[in-house]
Write an enzyme that holds these catalytic residues in place. Sequence first.
Site, PDB file in Angstrom:
ATOM      1  N   CYS A 160       0.858  -1.186   0.000  1.00  0.00           N
ATOM      2  CA  CYS A 160       0.000   0.000   0.000  1.00  0.00           C
ATOM      3  C   CYS A 160       0.887   1.226   0.000  1.00  0.00           C
ATOM      4  CB  CYS A 160      -0.892  -0.026   1.248  1.00  0.00           C
ATOM      5  SG  CYS A 160      -1.685   1.537   1.614  1.00  0.00           S
ATOM      6  N   CYS A 215      -3.695   7.318  -1.541  1.00  0.00           N
ATOM      7  CA  CYS A 215      -4.994   7.393  -2.214  1.00  0.00           C
ATOM      8  C   CYS A 215      -6.115   7.844  -1.281  1.00  0.00           C
ATOM      9  CB  CYS A 215      -5.370   6.031  -2.779  1.00  0.00           C
ATOM     10  SG  CYS A 215      -3.973   5.086  -3.361  1.00  0.00           S
ATOM     11  N   THR A 221      -4.138   4.955   7.429  1.00  0.00           N
ATOM     12  CA  THR A 221      -3.129   4.579   6.445  1.00  0.00           C
ATOM     13  C   THR A 221      -2.167   5.735   6.182  1.00  0.00           C
ATOM     14  OG1 THR A 221      -4.649   3.045   5.408  1.00  0.00           O
ATOM     15  CG2 THR A 221      -2.847   3.831   4.046  1.00  0.00           C
ATOM     16  N   GLU A 224      -0.181   1.723   9.181  1.00  0.00           N
ATOM     17  CA  GLU A 224      -1.424   2.206   9.764  1.00  0.00           C
ATOM     18  C   GLU A 224      -1.131   2.698  11.183  1.00  0.00           C
ATOM     19  OE1 GLU A 224      -2.170  -0.402   7.461  1.00  0.00           O
ATOM     20  OE2 GLU A 224      -3.406   0.983   6.283  1.00  0.00           O
ATOM     21  N   HIS A 228     -12.897   4.864  -2.727  1.00  0.00           N
ATOM     22  CA  HIS A 228     -11.833   3.989  -2.206  1.00  0.00           C
ATOM     23  C   HIS A 228     -12.086   2.532  -2.588  1.00  0.00           C
ATOM     24  CE1 HIS A 228      -8.034   4.128  -0.302  1.00  0.00           C
ATOM     25  NE2 HIS A 228      -8.325   3.164   0.553  1.00  0.00           N
ATOM     26  N   TYR A 263      -9.290   0.051  -4.917  1.00  0.00           N
ATOM     27  CA  TYR A 263      -8.768  -1.302  -4.689  1.00  0.00           C
ATOM     28  C   TYR A 263      -8.748  -2.127  -5.970  1.00  0.00           C
ATOM     29  CZ  TYR A 263      -8.432  -0.944   0.376  1.00  0.00           C
ATOM     30  OH  TYR A 263      -8.040  -0.598   1.641  1.00  0.00           O
ATOM     31  N   CYS A 317      -4.908  -0.724  -6.983  1.00  0.00           N
ATOM     32  CA  CYS A 317      -3.692  -0.994  -6.193  1.00  0.00           C
ATOM     33  C   CYS A 317      -3.506  -2.481  -5.934  1.00  0.00           C
ATOM     34  CB  CYS A 317      -3.719  -0.198  -4.892  1.00  0.00           C
ATOM     35  SG  CYS A 317      -4.843  -0.811  -3.626  1.00  0.00           S
ATOM     36  N   GLU A 360      -6.143  -5.672   4.645  1.00  0.00           N
ATOM     37  CA  GLU A 360      -6.646  -4.419   4.087  1.00  0.00           C
ATOM     38  C   GLU A 360      -7.691  -4.694   2.999  1.00  0.00           C
ATOM     39  OE1 GLU A 360      -3.498  -1.832   2.881  1.00  0.00           O
ATOM     40  OE2 GLU A 360      -4.777  -0.081   2.993  1.00  0.00           O
TER      41      GLU A 360
END
Length: 483
Positions: free
Chosen positions: A100, A104, A191, A257, A292, A296, A299, A447
């Site tokens: 990650c 974003c 994050t 995180e 978001h 995904y 990413c 995640e």
Amino acid sequence: MGISGPEEYVESLRTLKRRIYVLGERVDDPVDHPMIRPSINAMAETYRRGDEPEAEELLFAVSHLTGKRISRFTHIHQSTEDLVKKVLMQRLLGRRTATCFQRCVGMDGFNALYSVAYECDQEHGTEYHQRFREYLRYVQEENLVVDGAMTDVKGDRGLRPAEQADPDLFVRVVEKRSDGIVVRGAKAHQTGALNSHEILVMPTTAMREEEADYAVSFAVPSDTQGLVFVLGRQPSDTRKLEGSPLDVGNPRYGSQEALVIFDDVFVPWERVFMCGEYDQSGKVVERFAAYHRQSYGGCKVGVGDVLVGAAQLVATYNGVERASHVREKITEMIHLNETLFSCGIACSAMGKPTPSGCYLVDVLLANVCKQNVTRYPFEISRLLQDIAGGLVVTMPSQKDLENPEIAPYLEKYLKGRADVPTMDRLRILKFIENMTMGCGAAAYLTESIHGAGSPQAQRIMILRLAGLQEKVSYAKRLAGIDG
Ligand code: SF4
Ligand code: FE
């Protein structure tokens, strides 16, 4: 003049004076901390142009506010093409880092708030949209990293924010002054929080009238007085302290995180983007989540690309790359990964403009995208472990390989194909361990379930947006049922 590249970004973090805690210790310079640095390296990739021919077009955009070239991570989507490019950028960076890269969440927060602030002003006569544009202009010009902070700690999940035994379990306004507001609470799972210049707070759920103090959105610099950061742990994270990169698996890059605590933080009015307009809070949550959930589909697909490559590589090193069941498993990994990508592209291509001009993804398809992400990476990881073999978890450490008393044995007995150096075989095995059960799994697996909302959150949206009654009418019409 804004931050122009990865080195400048890393140096910019050193100027922030923050209260950060790692493993129970206060850390004044997180930049060189071995448990934090890999996540900074991953974030820094968002500032690096890179060698990929498509990188320039994907990583940068033209600001609709200033006409200047800006990082796409600070851009407001002006078209479905922008939405598609966002997903392509995320796939590219997932591929570069296999983790990650954290930037974003802020981007998705900007786009959600930009459109909701506009609509809030129309309905309530507020002036949040202009304020937000000014803030965004600053972020674009300085090329900052902004942590999009949504998830509250939430306390008793069966109770509403105002019903909690402790009223601070959802971030809230505790004081309104002539010059600004004072906020208290904590945001969980943030994050890239330690790698961010700014924290952009949004409400975590749709608030009701009696919860107006919780309907709050604002931005503060991350070294604002009253902010406290506590780094979250990841599986095998202390391997990063051992000085054995082999055992870390993906030693250069990592995710991050943190728990972010707001201990009576003052926010001036010019940085407040919602304060009491509880009827707008649900829209922010829904739009941020949709963006978001789209993310995904980019990413995690980039990470999946690396895992497919790792599967092919380890199969070759083990001498089984031509076995039909191995080829079948790798085909399945590719199929699953490209299905996720298809969802990311579909929800982008079907996006529509909001009244503010900012484009929003197709919310139903974005939720379908993320729902698949809660499952497929697990199957991809299972297939990868299957192909790699048990040595993923039974191989010795780098220190064993460096001990002259046993190194020759290990070199001899841990060899796969004769023409492949033993060390290369061990490197890819350790990488697979990291990605499927170590630190890398925090970003790729956990995640994938909980990031951007847990699976049930998407199922609620899928059912709500599916147009079920309309589908019933299709069936009735064709079956000859009246009414
Ligand atoms: Fe970006 Fe993916 Fe990390 Fe979210 S999980 S911040 S979309 S890289
Ligand atoms: Fe995430």
